[in-house]
Design an enzyme around this catalytic site. Structure first.
Site, PDB file in Angstrom:
ATOM      1  N   GLU A  27       0.618  -1.302  -0.015  1.00 14.48           N
ATOM      2  CA  GLU A  27      -0.282   0.111   0.249  1.00 14.48           C
ATOM      3  C   GLU A  27       1.280   1.456   0.039  1.00 14.48           C
ATOM      4  O   GLU A  27       0.371   1.846  -0.882  1.00 14.48           O
ATOM      5  CB  GLU A  27      -0.934  -0.215   0.949  1.00 14.48           C
ATOM      6  N   HIS A  60      10.586  13.876  10.326  1.00 13.16           N
ATOM      7  CA  HIS A  60      11.784  13.720   9.333  1.00 13.16           C
ATOM      8  C   HIS A  60      12.156  13.454   7.868  1.00 13.16           C
ATOM      9  O   HIS A  60      12.347  14.031   7.269  1.00 13.16           O
ATOM     10  CB  HIS A  60      12.225  12.504  10.255  1.00 13.16           C
TER      11      HIS A  60
HETATM   12  O1  LIG Z   1       1.418  -5.763   0.956  1.00  9.19           O
HETATM   13  C1  LIG Z   1       0.511  -5.308   0.038  1.00  9.19           C
HETATM   14  C2  LIG Z   1      -0.563  -6.234   1.574  1.00  9.19           C
HETATM   15  O2  LIG Z   1      -0.058  -6.698   2.342  1.00  9.19           O
HETATM   16  C3  LIG Z   1      -1.561  -7.514   1.298  1.00  9.19           C
HETATM   17  O3  LIG Z   1      -2.377  -7.125   2.285  1.00  9.19           O
HETATM   18  C4  LIG Z   1      -0.542  -8.210   0.793  1.00  9.19           C
HETATM   19  O4  LIG Z   1      -0.058  -8.409   0.358  1.00  9.19           O
HETATM   20  C5  LIG Z   1      -2.036  -9.232   0.344  1.00  9.19           C
HETATM   21  O5  LIG Z   1      -2.020 -10.980   0.967  1.00  9.19           O
HETATM   22  P1  LIG Z   1      -2.826 -11.876   0.405  1.00  9.19           P
HETATM   23  O6  LIG Z   1      -3.217 -11.610  -0.822  1.00  9.19           O
HETATM   24  O7  LIG Z   1      -2.304 -12.903   0.076  1.00  9.19           O
HETATM   25  O8  LIG Z   1      -4.141 -11.432   1.536  1.00  9.19           O
END
Ligand SMILES: O=C[C@H](O)[C@H](O)[C@H](O)COP(=O)(O)O
Length: 139
Positions: free
Chosen positions: A54, A81
């Site tokens: 995100e 910062h």
């Molecule tokens: O960095 C991205 C987020 O943490 C997402 O929420 C994560 O990658 C989602 O993973 P999944 O599709 O395995 O629930």
């Protein structure tokens, strides 16, 4: 959201408005960052499993500075910062209470008046604008 509104913040929910474990975070995060950059003084919170993707998505928007806030201290520091206007928060990494504390800390913190922090942020802005990397110091 209701909690932040009660504190006097004007809150816009970019979504998703329905939970879908299989949806994709980039559209929500890029839209959030676009709005934040267009509305000076506003702040954005992008939430996901870890907050990593995100935050990365938000940082693709020119002018956006998003930090991964994984504690109250990192939430404050990315504002002080790094002059972050957005934070990424990992919903799977914290209790709801911790996440609220992290968001509140970010919203309550202002940028540091120290010149060195502004100088470093400016170097990034210049790089973004010109494509010319900041000069490495002489060895
Ligand atoms: O960095 C991205 C987020 O943490 C997402 O929420 C994560 O990658 C989602 O993973 P999944 O599709 O395995 O629930």
């Amino acid at each position: 959201m209701a909690h932040l509104e009660k504190q006097g913040h004007e809150v816009t929910d970019i979504g998703p408005h329905v939970y879908d474990a299989d949806d994709d975070y980039p559209a929500f995060c890029v839209e959030t960052a676009l709005r934040v950059v267009a509305d000076e003084g506003s702040r954005g919170i992008v939430v996901g499993g870890s907050g990593n993707g995100e935050q990365i998505a938000a940082n693709k928007v020119p002018g956006a500075r998003a930090g991964l806030a994984w504690s109250v201290e990192t939430a404050k520091l990315c504002r002080e910062h790094n002059h972050a206007q957005l934070i990424g928060v990992g919903a799977r990494m914290h209790t709801a209470e911790e996440a609220v504390e992290i968001v509140e800390a970010f919203l309550a913190t202002e940028v540091s008046p120290e010149e060195r922090h502004a100088r470093r942020v400016q170097q990034l802005l210049d790089y973004e604008r010109t494509g010319t990397p900041p000069a490495l110091p002489e060895a």
